[in-house]
Design an enzyme around this catalytic site. Structure first.
Site, PDB file in Angstrom:
ATOM      1  CE1 TYR A 170      -4.280   1.241  -0.077  1.00 22.91           C
ATOM      2  CE2 TYR A 170      -3.566   2.679   1.713  1.00 22.91           C
ATOM      3  CZ  TYR A 170      -4.493   2.339   0.739  1.00 22.91           C
ATOM      4  OH  TYR A 170      -5.639   3.100   0.586  1.00 22.91           O
ATOM      5  N   GLY A 171       1.873   1.235  -0.901  1.00 23.53           N
ATOM      6  CA  GLY A 171       2.737   2.395  -1.067  1.00 23.53           C
ATOM      7  C   GLY A 171       2.237   3.286  -2.191  1.00 23.53           C
TER       8      GLY A 171
ATOM      9  CD  GLN B 125       7.165  -7.820  -6.782  1.00 25.43           C
ATOM     10  OE1 GLN B 125       7.161  -8.688  -7.670  1.00 25.43           O
ATOM     11  NE2 GLN B 125       6.854  -6.551  -7.034  1.00 25.43           N
TER      12      GLN B 125
ATOM     13  CG  HIS C 208       9.138  -3.740 -12.757  1.00 25.93           C
ATOM     14  ND1 HIS C 208       9.517  -3.603 -14.081  1.00 25.93           N
ATOM     15  CD2 HIS C 208      10.289  -3.890 -12.048  1.00 25.93           C
ATOM     16  CE1 HIS C 208      10.846  -3.658 -14.158  1.00 25.93           C
ATOM     17  NE2 HIS C 208      11.327  -3.844 -12.949  1.00 25.93           N
TER      18      HIS C 208
ATOM     19  N   GLY D 112       2.483   6.692  -8.837  1.00 30.06           N
ATOM     20  CA  GLY D 112       1.161   6.413  -8.309  1.00 30.06           C
ATOM     21  C   GLY D 112       0.294   7.643  -8.121  1.00 30.06           C
TER      22      GLY D 112
ATOM     23  CD  GLU E  17      13.819   1.665 -13.150  1.00 27.56           C
ATOM     24  OE1 GLU E  17      12.637   1.590 -12.808  1.00 27.56           O
ATOM     25  OE2 GLU E  17      14.685   0.791 -12.849  1.00 27.56           O
TER      26      GLU E  17
ATOM     27  CD  GLU F 221      22.084  28.843 -15.646  1.00 27.25           C
ATOM     28  OE1 GLU F 221      21.700  28.226 -16.673  1.00 27.25           O
ATOM     29  OE2 GLU F 221      21.596  29.934 -15.288  1.00 27.25           O
TER      30      GLU F 221
ATOM     31  CD  GLU G 201      17.559  27.738 -16.005  1.00 31.06           C
ATOM     32  OE1 GLU G 201      17.409  27.555 -17.233  1.00 31.06           O
ATOM     33  OE2 GLU G 201      18.124  28.734 -15.522  1.00 31.06           O
TER      34      GLU G 201
ATOM     35  CB  SER H  53      16.924  31.491 -26.565  1.00 31.75           C
ATOM     36  OG  SER H  53      18.063  30.742 -26.142  1.00 31.75           O
TER      37      SER H  53
END
Length: 329
Positions: A25-26, A85, A107, A133, A194, A226, A230, A251
């Protein structure tokens, strides 16, 4: 051309009369479960801690241990973190799996790399939202949806795809589009993205740019703006418009620097390293390394995270964000 499924391709009635257990339940578990409940699906929660069990109950769910929830369910969605898991499946889910039941994932790591080996008489499928989520939830509430991937690993009942698409509709994904894939493709491309671009590549690019400016004598605060601050402005543009659309919005100077200097940063050597990383993922060596690291209580993982958290860019970032009104929202 890959198959994409939409609202008209999915039928919520396929889930009628079935109980769906969300294990974990995350970030994904809570938000997917809330969408399922709002779509009229009977959901029980298999909580992994007292805190998440309390949260699930406060959200109006029946909450149990993972073992209890799995025993009550026809479809079991496993949404705890990858490294937990395998043992959870063996101890809490496998004992209650009977012919005709289904397990599902967002996943494919544990199925693809053999940490979970399901019995042949159950359905195994995946719905993988392509967003965090909280976005799955906010988009659903707004009447929209986050795109997702669908993959079928085992189709014991002949209804696995129908079940998967019904689930995707219940969380709002078919509003945006659900792309057909395989567990192999989803897992390997997700890990590659990732490691090479979204997390590993971007984090190292930001830090390296910051270090270069600071070493040349520029103020760390200016370098932070920078090279880190951004990034969101550019990625938002790319998200909305693609790379060409982003270039149309910046630009001429920035665009010229992009098209003439970017290829000097991402060189053939960089691409060769990308290919090596992909080969490690495909061969399973990354998965083995990750599994062994967790079995050893994550010594390398913890050491690198600790060192990176002490980098100058983190200290400067905390100071800069605390000084400006935009950071206090």
């Amino acid at each position: 051309m890959a198959k994409i499924y939409y609202e008209q391709d999915a039928d919520l009635n396929v889930l009628k009369g079935k109980t769906l257990a969300v294990i974990g339940y995350g970030n994904q578990g809570r938000n997917q479960a809330l969408n399922l409940k709002d779509s009229g699906i009977k959901v029980v929660i298999g909580a992994h801690s007292e805190k998440t069990m309390a949260q699930a109950k406060a959200d109006g769910f029946e909450a149990f241990t993972a073992k209890e929830a799995a025993a009550k369910a026809d479809i079991i969605q496993i949404l705890i973190q990858d490294d937990l898991q395998g043992s959870l499946y063996k101890n809490d889910i496998l004992p209650s799996l009977k012919a005709g039941k289904a397990i599902m994932f967002s996943h494919g790591f544990n199925i693809h790399f053999g940490q979970i080996v399901p019995p042949a008489d159950i359905d195994v499928f995946m719905i993988a939202p392509k967003g965090p989520g909280h976005l799955v939830r906010t988009q659903y509430v707004a009447g929209q949806g986050v795109p997702a991937l669908v993959a079928i690993y085992q189709n014991a009942t002949g209804n696995a795809l129908k079940l998967a698409l019904a689930y995707s509709k219940a969380i709002g994904a078919t509003r945006a589009g659900v792309l057909e894939t395989t567990f192999k493709e989803e897992t390997e491309t997700d890990l590659f993205g990732e490691q090479v671009v979204l997390c590993g590549g971007l984090s190292e690019l930001i830090r390296s740019g910051f270090e270069t400016l600071v070493a040349a004598g520029y103020q760390p605060e200016v370098a932070y703006f920078e090279c880190l601050h951004e990034v969101k402005l550019i990625t938002d543009l790319i998200f909305e418009k693609g790379i060409t659309g982003m270039r149309d919005a910046i630009s001429t100077t920035a665009k010229y620097g992009d098209i003439t200097r970017g290829r000097r940063i991402i060189t053939d050597n960089t691409r060769h390293e990308m290919q090596r990383i992909l080969a490690e993922i495909q061969a399973g060596s990354f998965a083995r390394e990750f599994i062994l690291e967790n079995q050893a209580n994550r010594p390398v993982y913890n050491s690198i995270l600790r060192n990176d958290s002490e980098h100058m860019i983190e200290k400067v970032g905390r100071q800069v964000r605390s000084m400006f009104s935009w950071s206090k929202k």
